[in-house]
Design an enzyme around this catalytic site. Structure first.
Site, PDB file in Angstrom:
ATOM      1  N   SER A 154       3.950  -3.485 -13.384  1.00 59.58           N
ATOM      2  CA  SER A 154       3.496  -4.858 -13.587  1.00 59.58           C
ATOM      3  C   SER A 154       2.038  -4.969 -13.125  1.00 59.58           C
ATOM      4  O   SER A 154       1.186  -4.251 -13.633  1.00 59.58           O
ATOM      5  CB  SER A 154       4.420  -5.818 -12.828  1.00 59.58           C
ATOM      6  OG  SER A 154       4.285  -7.121 -13.280  1.00 59.58           O
ATOM      7  N   HIS A 166      11.467  -7.276 -18.128  1.00 60.13           N
ATOM      8  CA  HIS A 166      10.385  -6.794 -17.267  1.00 60.13           C
ATOM      9  C   HIS A 166      10.981  -5.933 -16.154  1.00 60.13           C
ATOM     10  O   HIS A 166      10.922  -6.259 -14.972  1.00 60.13           O
ATOM     11  CB  HIS A 166       9.616  -7.987 -16.695  1.00 60.13           C
ATOM     12  CG  HIS A 166       8.333  -7.603 -16.032  1.00 60.13           C
ATOM     13  ND1 HIS A 166       7.340  -6.893 -16.670  1.00 60.13           N
ATOM     14  CD2 HIS A 166       7.875  -7.843 -14.778  1.00 60.13           C
ATOM     15  CE1 HIS A 166       6.326  -6.717 -15.839  1.00 60.13           C
ATOM     16  NE2 HIS A 166       6.633  -7.275 -14.683  1.00 60.13           N
TER      17      HIS A 166
END
Length: 709
Positions: A563, A679
């Site tokens: 991320s 994610h």
């Protein structure tokens, strides 16, 4: 700050379509400066053909290694082990848990009594079987949590996502009947915020009609939804602005029956306006600084987290205001200090029991848990809870009906232990369950070291290694960091890393670089926007310290991050290719010029700056953005780039374009895109095990198979 509404480091917004993205059949639409923009099309056939082709190459290269299958089997065994600690949650007088294993890949929501949970083999009752639900409905459902109506805690809003994306469908569920409520509340798929107002009303922020979203693709209109009435009849409660990040409702309760309904208008990721439903039934703006957030309600006191100073109260502290005073005069507040940090301390989290305010605190990145009780005169008395020292300590679920709370303690080589703690008493914490060791930690030691960054700042980092480490640069080291969004990187049991990496002779390092929250708001703000280079310098300083100390060498130093940490890895690879032998880039941000046009990127301008509106920000990222920094002829470490198609937070587009740019320049790389998982690493434990096995095989080849320095 939006952490008062969400507990995630990255906020969630909706990725709808990429209508601005060109395709290979439309070369005229492609800017000459970005020939890979067509890879921003999320799931078009040309793009997915490209993904499948590159996945196949990576799978062939890595799955053919005889160690791959062992890594997969070990990762799957650990993630699906029956003797894991089932994370407990107080709800409706019972203990609830969400559980996944090889028989329940998508998981079951289940419950037992506290007395039974204390036993070695609790008797669980299944409440919701997500695998069965998905099979019955032909959907790839992933459970994303629930929100239950206070104080009865019988009716719950269950969130389900398709393949693990952040967008969710919300359905009303009855815990007593263990079934979805016929004709109950049902909010269609969206990135949204929902709160129970009462049994017959919800406060909902969603995309009411196409286009009712901000530029960050968050909702900005809150409406009241009434039971039994269609969504088209919902009554508007508040409307923000399309230029906002988003608007979200919330309703807090305490054990004494107090209630606070409010709306958080997020101006950006860190600045917000809070509007409360005051005594007159109307929304009124609270007179608080924009980086001061509502963080809880306990014993009639509204709790605030201060990420900037509030009058005489310093940034990083916790303050309270009586609920009655706040509702009567929201425009004139007199906060009272509940806690403030010492020089090396930082607030990590806030929770509450029946009448205790609970704070988790970092003291030089080591954990401490505090229980605060209301004192005579309106103040708070503080007590440190009796838990192990020099460990990562975290609160789990707390019981509003008592002062009991779960807490956990763990270290890099110390498996997690779950405790039951009476936050109002002085009795020792009761150890309930301990995770069995997942790897052989004999001979391993943990050090907390420091490196000196480019501006002279001392940057702490943890290092886990064999006690008899050879100081000849031969140890393979895996270095991790995050460095953003005021999220702290703390010690955690290494679990799979321990089995697949430490047992094989590797070492592990975790750097507490600026941009995180390890030392409070100022540690984060030091690396905001165009000041971000200091975070990248911090990480490079830790890498050099490991090399200069002869612990490792560039050919045996690998780095890994996801991320915002994936962005960090991309920057380090392009700025300091000479320092690293391997780079694992997970679900990353990499194109920092088009970040605002990909998935949730526009929402993070508070962290990275606005490249469209601020020339200084654009100039910084034109120089620093990894996608744009790649150069032909430079000897980069061959990276492993991982993403997922269903990542509607960061988006797979960054990883795809970075890989394509490397290919264009004739640079070697590995690329793998999982088609599910959101994610994260996968939508179930088998997908996650494959993800882990692939990059662990890569790291072993690059770092452990490399010649000794």
């Amino acid at each position: 700050m939006l952490r008062g509404v969400f507990a995630t480091s990255f906020l969630m917004m909706s990725l709808t379509t990429m209508s601005h993205a060109a395709t290979p059949s439309d070369p005229a639409a492609q800017p000459s400066s970005d020939r890979w923009i067509w890879l921003e099309d999320l799931e078009g056939k040309p793009v997915m053909d490209w993904v499948k082709a590159h996945n196949a190459v990576t799978e062939k290269r890595l799955e053919g290694d005889p160690r791959y299958q062992a890594f997969y089997d070990q990762a799957l065994a650990i993630s699906g082990a029956k003797d894991r600690i089932p994370a407990p949650h107080f709800l409706g007088g019972q203990i609830y848990n969400f559980w996944q294993d090889e028989q329940h890949l998508r998981g079951i929501w289940r419950r037992t009594s506290l007395a039974d949970y204390r036993s070695a083999a609790p008797r669980w009752e299944t409440v919701l079987d997500v695998d069965a639900l998905g099979k019955a409905e032909g959907r790839s459902w992933v459970y994303q949590g629930s929100d239950c109506l206070e104080p009865e805690q019988r009716l719950c809003l269950v969130s389900l996502s398709d393949g693990g994306e952040d967008a969710v469908e919300v359905r009303e569920f009855d815990l007593q009947t263990r079934a979805f409520v016929p004709g109950g509340f049902h909010i269609p798929r969206a990135k949204q915020g929902i709160a129970w107002e009462d049994a017959d009303h919800l406060l909902v922020a969603t995309e009411w009609t196409p286009g009712d979203m901000t530029g960050s693709l968050y909702p900005y209109i809150v409406k009241r939804v009434t039971r039994g009435r269609p969504l088209s009849e919902a009554v508007e409660v508040y409307r923000g602005q399309k230029s906002d990040l988003g608007v979200f409702p919330a309703v807090l309760h305490d054990a004494q029956g107090h209630r606070l309904a409010y709306v958080s208008r997020a101006i950006d990721f860190f600045h917000q306006q809070t509007l409360v439903m005051a005594a007159d039934g109307k929304l009124h703006a609270l007179a608080v600084p924009q980086k001061v957030a509502v963080a809880g309600l306990v014993a009639g006191q509204v709790v605030f987290r201060l990420d900037e100073a509030w009058g005489d109260l310093p940034a990083g502290s916790v303050a309270t205001v009586p609920l009655d005073d706040l509702l009567a005069r929201p425009e004139v507040l007199k906060p009272r200090l509940a806690w403030k940090p010492a020089a090396r301390e930082a607030l990590d989290g806030i929770s509450a029991t029946r009448d205790r305010l609970l704070l988790s605190v970092l003291d030089n990145v080591n954990g401490r848990l505090l229980s605060l009780a209301p004192a005579v005169g309106g103040g708070w008395s503080e007590q440190t809870l009796p838990l192990p020292d020099k460990m990562a300590l975290n609160f789990g679920s707390a019981d509003f009906g008592s002062n009991l709370t779960f807490a956990s303690a763990e270290g890099f080589t110390t498996p997690s232990t779950l405790y039951l703690v009476d936050a109002a008493g002085s009795a020792p914490a009761e150890p309930l369950k301990s995770l069995p060791p997942r790897f052989d930690a004999a001979g391993l030691v943990v050090e907390q070291r420091e490196a000196v960054s480019s501006d002279g700042t001392a940057i702490p980092y943890f290092l886990v290694h064999r006690k008899d480490i050879a100081l000849d640069g031969s140890t393979p080291v895996l270095l991790n960091a995050y460095g953003g969004f005021q999220a702290s990187s703390t010690p955690h049991y290494l679990n799979t890393y321990g089995k697949l990496w430490l047992e094989r002779g590797g070492a592990y390092a975790l750097a507490n670089i600026r941009g995180g929250g390890e030392f409070g708001p100022q540690w984060h703000e030091a690396a905001l926007k165009t000041r971000r280079q200091v975070a990248y310098d911090d990480f490079a300083a830790v890498a050099r310290n490991l090399i200069d100390s002869r612990i490792t060498s560039p050919q045996r130093l690998g780095i890994i991050g996801g991320s915002n940490g994936g962005l960090l890895m991309g920057v380090e690879m392009t700025q300091h290719p000479e320092l690293f032998g391997a780079v694992v880039i997970q679900v990353p941000l990499l194109d920092m010029i088009r970040i605002g046009k990909i998935a949730a990127g526009a929402s993070w301008q508070g962290e990275y700056g606005d490249v469209e509106a601020d020339p200084e920000v654009r100039a910084f990222w034109e120089k620093t953005s990894p996608y744009h920094a790649l150069r032909k002829g430079v000897t980069y470490p061959e990276p492993y780039i991982f993403t997922t198609t269903r990542d509607d937070r960061v988006g797979p587009q960054h990883a795809r374009k970075f890989a394509a740019r490397m290919e264009e320049l004739g640079l070697p790389f590995y690329f793998y895109e999982n088609t599910e998982g959101g994610h994260g690493s996968g939508a179930d434990i088998r997908q996650s095990a494959k993800t882990t096995a692939l990059w662990m095989t890569y790291l072993t080849q690059k770092l452990m198979d490399s010649p000794r320095p």
